[in-house]
Each structure stands twice: as structure tokens, then as C-alpha cells.
Write a protein that holds these residues in place. Sequence first.
Motif, short mmCIF file in Angstrom:
data_model
loop_
_atom_site.label_atom_id
_atom_site.label_comp_id
_atom_site.label_asym_id
_atom_site.label_seq_id
_atom_site.Cartn_x
_atom_site.Cartn_y
_atom_site.Cartn_z
N ALA A 109 -6.94 -11.22 5.75
CA ALA A 109 -6.40 -12.40 6.42
C ALA A 109 -5.40 -13.07 5.49
CB ALA A 109 -7.53 -13.36 6.77
N PHE A 110 -4.44 -13.77 6.06
CA PHE A 110 -3.43 -14.45 5.24
C PHE A 110 -4.08 -15.42 4.26
CE2 PHE A 110 -0.55 -13.69 9.03
CZ PHE A 110 0.02 -12.57 8.47
N SER A 111 -5.16 -16.06 4.68
CA SER A 111 -5.82 -17.01 3.78
C SER A 111 -6.36 -16.30 2.55
CB SER A 111 -6.95 -17.74 4.51
OG SER A 111 -7.87 -16.81 5.04
N GLN A 136 6.64 -13.65 15.31
CA GLN A 136 7.05 -12.26 15.09
C GLN A 136 8.44 -12.19 14.46
OE1 GLN A 136 4.92 -9.60 15.65
NE2 GLN A 136 6.46 -8.56 14.42
N GLU A 137 9.32 -13.09 14.87
CA GLU A 137 10.66 -13.15 14.28
C GLU A 137 10.57 -13.49 12.79
OE1 GLU A 137 14.55 -15.93 14.85
OE2 GLU A 137 13.54 -15.26 16.68
N GLY A 158 3.24 -4.55 0.68
CA GLY A 158 2.97 -5.00 2.04
C GLY A 158 3.63 -4.03 3.00
N MET A 159 2.88 -3.54 3.97
CA MET A 159 3.42 -2.56 4.91
C MET A 159 3.78 -3.18 6.25
SD MET A 159 0.94 0.64 4.04
CE MET A 159 1.56 1.61 5.37
N ALA A 160 2.97 -4.12 6.73
CA ALA A 160 3.22 -4.71 8.04
C ALA A 160 2.43 -6.00 8.15
CB ALA A 160 2.80 -3.76 9.15
N TYR A 161 2.92 -6.88 9.00
CA TYR A 161 2.18 -8.08 9.35
C TYR A 161 1.54 -7.84 10.70
CZ TYR A 161 4.82 -10.56 5.74
OH TYR A 161 5.36 -10.97 4.56
N TRP A 162 0.25 -8.09 10.76
CA TRP A 162 -0.45 -7.97 12.03
C TRP A 162 -0.87 -9.36 12.45
CZ3 TRP A 162 -4.37 -3.42 10.98
CH2 TRP A 162 -3.65 -2.22 10.92
N GLY A 163 -0.24 -9.88 13.47
CA GLY A 163 -0.62 -11.18 14.00
C GLY A 163 -1.99 -11.09 14.67
#
Length: 184
Positions: A109-111, A136-137, A158-163
Motif C-alpha cells: 500500500a502507498f502508506s 490515473q493521469e 517501481g513497475m506500476a501503480y495499481w489504484g
Amino acid sequence: MKPILSILLFVCLGLAAAAGIGFYPSFTFTPVVRDDEQQGFDQELVIKFSHVVAENTPKGLAAQRFAQLVKEKTNGRVKVEVFPNGVLYNESDEFEALNRGDVQMIAPAFSNVSEVVPAFAAWDVPFAFLSNEALQEAFDGDIGRRLFAKLDKEHMVGMAYWGNGFRQITSNKDRCFIPRTSRA
């Protein structure tokens, strides 16, 4: 007779020269150069992917889909083993496990990332993004690239952000009340 002897001598010298030139590397005492990166190239590569949520959550389903796509795109040469529900490591241990090489991928998680790289707390600021599209932008834009660059200092990529959807202050009531800690 002399021409036959000359031809035979010429052939013998030619064979001796060819043998000397052809077998020259075996006459030296220097070790043969090997490309270490190519050893085991035909073997399966296994990536351990640890995360702390259940398989049926968006992150869990995305991890399973990622493993499936990697297998398809590499013709089975690369296998991603997904370990959900914190079965290998919990949230507080997964970064250490990644740094030790016990796992090769995590989906924190981002936290949790913000404990390692404080700037990642920007993703958790309430009401910072007006919509999922705006989020996403930001993931795909300059903000996302700059935050990924900060991971390099921690020896991570970092490979990808998953919302995982918006999580703001919510309640099952019409109003949300926050109790006071003291009465004035």
C-alpha cells in the motif's frame, strides 16, 4: 621422386601449421572465457511475488493476472509465484524480504511505501484527485515518474501503480461526526 617429396613435405608443414593455429587456445594456460549471464538460460526463472491482501480483491486478482500474462508472454520460461494474504511476509516485513532477495516482487500500500520513501504519502492525501481518471493521469505522468525515481535510492524499481479505489471518510449514516476530545 623429388617432386613427390616436396609435395609431401609441403602437405606435412601445412597440416602442422593448421594444427598449431587451430588448437592454439588449448596450448595456452589462460582460462576459457564464459558468459555467466548465459548459464542456465534454458532453465525456468521463478519470481516470488508477495502481497498481503486476499486473492479475490482487486490487487489479488491483478497479481494473478500478472502471473498469467508473464507465463504467456515468456512461453513458460518465467514463472511468477503469487503468495497472497501475507503468507510469506506481513506488511512490516515485506520490504526487508525484498531487499534480502527472499522475494522479487511486492505490492505494498502507498502508506507502507511512504515509510521507506516519505514522498509516497502524496497518494494518500484526501481529496487530492477529483476522479479516478485524474488519479490515473497522475500515476502515468510526471508525479508518478518522479516518485518511482525516488525508489532507486532504496535499490527498488517501481513497475506500476495499481489504484485500489478512493478511500475517504465514509459512514453508513447520513452524517459523519467526529467526537471532540475535550469540551470547551
